[in-house]
Design an enzyme around this catalytic site. Sequence first.
Site, short mmCIF file in Angstrom:
data_model
loop_
_atom_site.label_atom_id
_atom_site.label_comp_id
_atom_site.label_asym_id
_atom_site.label_seq_id
_atom_site.Cartn_x
_atom_site.Cartn_y
_atom_site.Cartn_z
N LYS A 28 -21.68 5.05 -5.39
CA LYS A 28 -20.74 5.41 -6.45
C LYS A 28 -20.76 4.38 -7.58
CE LYS A 28 -16.78 2.76 -5.55
NZ LYS A 28 -16.22 1.77 -6.41
N ASN A 35 -24.38 -4.92 -7.61
CA ASN A 35 -24.60 -3.76 -6.73
C ASN A 35 -25.78 -2.92 -7.20
OD1 ASN A 35 -22.69 -4.47 -4.91
ND2 ASN A 35 -21.26 -2.80 -5.34
N THR A 39 -11.74 2.52 -6.16
CA THR A 39 -12.13 3.24 -7.38
C THR A 39 -13.24 4.22 -7.00
OG1 THR A 39 -13.64 1.42 -7.90
CG2 THR A 39 -11.52 1.41 -9.02
N ALA A 43 -36.80 -0.83 4.48
CA ALA A 43 -37.01 0.58 4.12
C ALA A 43 -36.44 1.46 5.22
CB ALA A 43 -38.49 0.84 3.95
N GLY A 44 -36.08 2.66 4.85
CA GLY A 44 -35.53 3.60 5.83
C GLY A 44 -34.86 4.75 5.14
N CYS A 81 -19.69 1.97 -1.78
CA CYS A 81 -19.89 1.09 -2.94
C CYS A 81 -21.17 1.39 -3.71
CB CYS A 81 -19.86 -0.36 -2.50
SG CYS A 81 -18.31 -0.78 -1.68
N ASP A 118 0.85 -1.19 0.00
CA ASP A 118 0.00 0.00 0.00
C ASP A 118 0.88 1.23 0.00
OD1 ASP A 118 -3.23 0.42 0.77
OD2 ASP A 118 -1.94 2.17 1.09
N ARG A 125 -18.40 6.92 4.57
CA ARG A 125 -18.50 7.42 3.20
C ARG A 125 -19.98 7.43 2.77
NH1 ARG A 125 -14.44 3.56 0.16
NH2 ARG A 125 -15.25 2.16 1.75
C1 UGA Z 1 -22.10 -3.69 -0.86
C2 UGA Z 1 -22.60 -5.04 -1.39
O1 UGA Z 1 -23.66 -5.53 -0.54
C3 UGA Z 1 -21.47 -6.06 -1.43
O2 UGA Z 1 -21.92 -7.28 -1.99
C4 UGA Z 1 -20.33 -5.50 -2.30
O3 UGA Z 1 -19.22 -6.37 -2.36
C5 UGA Z 1 -19.87 -4.17 -1.71
O4 UGA Z 1 -20.99 -3.25 -1.67
C6 UGA Z 1 -18.78 -3.64 -2.58
O5 UGA Z 1 -19.06 -3.27 -3.72
O6 UGA Z 1 -17.63 -3.65 -2.16
P1 UGA Z 1 -21.57 -2.71 1.56
O7 UGA Z 1 -21.36 -1.40 0.87
O8 UGA Z 1 -20.59 -3.20 2.57
O9 UGA Z 1 -21.69 -3.89 0.48
O10 UGA Z 1 -22.97 -2.59 2.30
P2 UGA Z 1 -24.43 -3.22 2.17
O11 UGA Z 1 -24.63 -4.23 3.21
O12 UGA Z 1 -24.74 -3.59 0.77
O13 UGA Z 1 -25.31 -1.93 2.55
C7 UGA Z 1 -25.29 -0.78 1.74
C8 UGA Z 1 -26.25 0.25 2.26
O14 UGA Z 1 -27.59 -0.15 2.05
C9 UGA Z 1 -26.13 0.57 3.75
O15 UGA Z 1 -26.20 1.97 3.94
C10 UGA Z 1 -27.35 -0.12 4.34
O16 UGA Z 1 -27.81 0.51 5.51
C11 UGA Z 1 -28.35 0.03 3.21
N1 UGA Z 1 -29.44 -0.97 3.23
C12 UGA Z 1 -29.14 -2.29 3.12
C13 UGA Z 1 -30.76 -0.56 3.33
O17 UGA Z 1 -31.06 0.65 3.42
N2 UGA Z 1 -31.76 -1.50 3.34
C14 UGA Z 1 -31.48 -2.83 3.22
O18 UGA Z 1 -32.46 -3.64 3.22
C15 UGA Z 1 -30.15 -3.23 3.12
#
Ligand code: UGA
Length: 437
Positions: free
Chosen positions: A267, A212, A85, A256-257, A264, A30, A334
């Site tokens: 973006k 995603n 990225t 929902a919320g 991820c 890194d 983020r």
């Molecule tokens: C997400 C994907 O779920 C992973 O599979 C992927 O590898 C990753 O991005 C990535 O591209 O590296 P992550 O960003 O860690 O993972 O988080 P998530 O669990 O997907 O949640 C994302 C957002 O959605 C959070 O703010 C969460 O609170 C929100 N969310 C999630 C909701 O508002 N409602 C839901 O039912 C689920």
Amino acid sequence: MRLSVFGCGYLGAVHAASMAKLGHDVIGIDVLPEQVAMLEAGTPPFHEPGLPELLAEALGSGRLRFSTDASAASDATVHFLCVGTPQKRGEFAADLRYVHSAVEALLPLLKPGDVVVGKSTVPVGTAEDIAERIKEVQPDAELLWNPEFLREGFAVQDTLHPDRLVYGMADTESARAASQALDEVYAETLADGTPKVEADLATAQLVKVAANSFLATKISFINAMAELCEATGADVTVLADAIGHDARIGRRFLNAGVGFGGGCLPKDIRAFMARAGELGVDQALSFLREVDSINMRRRVRMVDLAREECGGSIVGRRVAVLGAAFKPDSDDIRDSPALSVAAQMQLQGAEVVVADPQAIDNARKKWPDLTYADTALDAATGADLVMVLTEWPEYVKLEPAALAAVVRGRRILDGRNCLVPEAWRSAGWSYRALGRP
Ligand code: UGA
């Protein structure tokens, strides 16, 4: 096997430690000296459950090292690209500068037979450019694309026991031979029965952004239903349970919320739209614009709800915001919906105090003007309104009576539909949530 991992952030640090756990000799590279120093000392630079233990075990085994010097990777034969990225400032497109500089650092080290494995999330077409660049410098090295699907908070589990492995490769003899090296890297994971999907490079890159985008769409779908529920007095949590029983729909990612955030989903859908535009197929992804808008509208609605609860104005009102991380079990802020709402409230005249079990240090750096408290009770002391914006288990378990003893007004907004309304209402609270009566 000897492996190198370029980029030791959320993805790379977990990948490097996990590969050492699988028995490989791993060097993590890194460019940030502080990050490397912390990892070498066994302290992850971010909160990720299980990672401190995994790092300690891997460092203790002698199979994991870190360095800022790319040449330390010269002994490795399989090189993983795990750099970030991010979104370009002021644009939807992804900023590929870290990918390109990692590739340039790696090129002089490549030996015949080496395999470069891309894991970063990139706009489709990037892998083909990298493959060409590799062939210019080392014709006997190969590029494979192996996207990563780990979730923050479950990163260790997702890396060691993924749902699937995707191998993207060119249709050549040498690429197929290179994929056998990846089989060796993942021998244990494959032996566990993890499905492997082989694809061309373009498909492999698209799989990641498609996944995603689908997840983001699912969340925005239920948040759109929440808007309908708000207009009709219906309950989006019951609706989600009911449609989620249909196995074709499924209940996961239908919470929902206040919407999705993080490094991820937001973006990635934007970079995907930008790439589709470059490819002349922007119409195919125009729905993602709506997915993004629905998501951002939820943040505005949350502030409006706070204003309604405070009798029409939040000016001078003391508001406790519980949650700063974009989701529980993470210190990542983020594009965090919680902090975005907190900052809006403050800008509009409220006196906002934010609590979070892990993300306060990061939040303070980004939003120094907000006030921070160590605990939910400290944040809520004297508050006119409490807003739960990240569903940390300790916030979900909060006792209405304990909070009632410290607040000025018993008003709670549940931005994640994670509380039991009856428990709060029967304790004398005004409880409101998004998409729920
Ligand atoms: C997400 C994907 O779920 C992973 O599979 C992927 O590898 C990753 O991005 C990535 O591209 O590296 P992550 O960003 O860690 O993972 O988080 P998530 O669990 O997907 O949640 C994302 C957002 O959605 C959070 O703010 C969460 O609170 C929100 N969310 C999630 C909701 O508002 N409602 C839901 O039912 C689920």
